[in-house]
Design a protein around this motif. Structure first.
Motif, PDB file in Angstrom:
ATOM      1  N   ASN A  92       0.540  -0.988  -0.095  1.00 28.68           N
ATOM      2  CA  ASN A  92      -0.413   0.030  -0.367  1.00 28.68           C
ATOM      3  C   ASN A  92       0.840   1.626  -0.161  1.00 28.68           C
ATOM      4  OD1 ASN A  92      -2.610   0.879   0.217  1.00 28.68           O
ATOM      5  ND2 ASN A  92      -2.303   1.649   2.118  1.00 28.68           N
ATOM      6  N   PHE A  97      -0.574   4.675  -1.164  1.00 33.97           N
ATOM      7  CA  PHE A  97      -1.790   4.371  -0.191  1.00 33.97           C
ATOM      8  C   PHE A  97      -2.982   4.341  -0.831  1.00 33.97           C
ATOM      9  CE2 PHE A  97       1.799   5.993   1.858  1.00 33.97           C
ATOM     10  CZ  PHE A  97       1.844   5.231   2.998  1.00 33.97           C
ATOM     11  N   SER A 100      -7.818   2.405   1.933  1.00 38.92           N
ATOM     12  CA  SER A 100      -7.492   3.689   3.323  1.00 38.92           C
ATOM     13  C   SER A 100      -7.565   2.189   4.538  1.00 38.92           C
ATOM     14  CB  SER A 100      -9.397   4.041   3.459  1.00 38.92           C
ATOM     15  OG  SER A 100      -9.968   2.496   3.712  1.00 38.92           O
ATOM     16  N   ASP A 101      -7.426   2.460   5.780  1.00 40.99           N
ATOM     17  CA  ASP A 101      -7.399   2.337   7.030  1.00 40.99           C
ATOM     18  C   ASP A 101      -7.851   0.716   6.973  1.00 40.99           C
ATOM     19  OD1 ASP A 101      -5.066   3.695   7.336  1.00 40.99           O
ATOM     20  OD2 ASP A 101      -6.250   4.759   8.998  1.00 40.99           O
ATOM     21  N   GLU A 103      -9.523  -0.099   4.564  1.00 45.54           N
ATOM     22  CA  GLU A 103      -9.682  -1.801   3.172  1.00 45.54           C
ATOM     23  C   GLU A 103      -8.285  -2.403   3.767  1.00 45.54           C
ATOM     24  OE1 GLU A 103     -11.477   1.161  -0.241  1.00 45.54           O
ATOM     25  OE2 GLU A 103      -9.332   1.610   0.133  1.00 45.54           O
TER      26      GLU A 103
END
Length: 284
Positions: A92, A97, A100-101, A103
């Motif tokens: 990631n 990135f 998301s956190d 995901e």
């Protein structure tokens, strides 16, 4: 070059089967460096890393991974979850990135097969996790700062697959209610610091009675730990590690326990730990 530090985890906490976990101040550190084109590794870290690239249809960036490993393998302390989390986070980052956190957690959960350990490894603290329509729902708790952990780790391994194989597929209504009541009691006790309830709140009828039959002397160790003043004792994940909760200022429990462990086969050793409240971290 960058590194990712991922904490060990302890899942279930007794009654909270496949939904509760906590992060521990014991870490694996993974260092990722550029590798010659065509270099391919083949372990859980690499497979997790490649899976993110394949998900986005991106050209794989070849890397070399070095691991400073401090989480023992096949001991119920989330070693596989740490590898999965590191691989997904590394990909990631390299891809700038796109996940998301939430995901990242969903991705790690698909690879791991259940969300408890990966949730705690990513988020730190104590996590409560479930899945809904393929997505992980997780809530993080920072418990009252009144206790510490003692991990009892033997010199033998126990695979999660073997440990899961002995758990019955069906339970009674009474057993289900027993565990639901204790899981709720455990969470409330950890939040408000009611240490007197922890022993009862970590009791379990779903998995521990069956898994403990695979772990020689586990019944005796539970008994000794409570005799020496442990607030709670439970299997760490699938075992064979046994986790104890003791009062924060209890400095006598561990040395007394170590003396007792000398007479128990299995090469058991104890280690004091704290809950890691911050989870996995990318170190540039």
């Amino acid at each position: 070059m960058f590194s990712i530090r991922v904490p060990a985890t302890s899942a279930n906490l007794g009654a909270g089967f496949d939904c509760l976990a906590l992060a521990i101040d014991m870490y694996n550190t993974f260092t990722f460096t550029e590798a010659p084109r065509g270099f391919r590794g083949d372990n859980l870290i690499y497979r997790s890393y490649y899976a993110v690239f394949e998900h986005f249809g991106a050209e794989i960036i070849d890397i070399k991974i070095d691991v400073d490993s401090n989480i023992p393998i096949s001991r119920g302390l989330g070693s596989s979850a740490s590898c999965i989390v590191a691989g997904v986070l590394a990909a990631n980052k390299i891809l700038n990135f796109p996940l998301s956190d939430g995901e990242v957690l969903n991705f790690a959960n698909v690879i791991e097969g259940h969300p408890d350990n990966v949730s705690a490894a990513l988020n730190g603290g104590i996590t409560v996790s479930t899945t809904e329509s393929g997505k992980v729902l997780t809530n993080k708790i920072i418990p009252a700062d009144l206790f510490k952990l003692v991990a009892l780790i033997p010199d033998f391994e126990l695979s999660t697959k073997e440990s899961r194989s002995v758990i019955p597929r069906e339970i009674s209504l009474d057993e289900a209610v027993f565990n639901i009541q204790r899981t709720a009691l455990l969470l409330s006790s950890l939040i408000n610091g009611n240490l007197d309830f922890l022993k009862f709140a970590t009791e379990d009828k779903i998995h521990q009675p069956y898994r403990m039959k695979l772990i020689e002397n586990s019944d005796e160790i539970f008994h000794i730990a409570y005799e020496l003043g442990a607030l709670a004792v439970f299997l760490s994940g699938a075992g064979p590690t046994i986790m104890c909760i003791i009062k924060k200022d209890d400095d006598e429990f561990k040395p007394k326990l170590d003396d007792k462990l000398l007479n128990i086969s299995g090469g058991w050793k104890s280690f004091e730990h704290k809950i890691e409240n911050y989870g996995a971290k990318i170190i540039n």
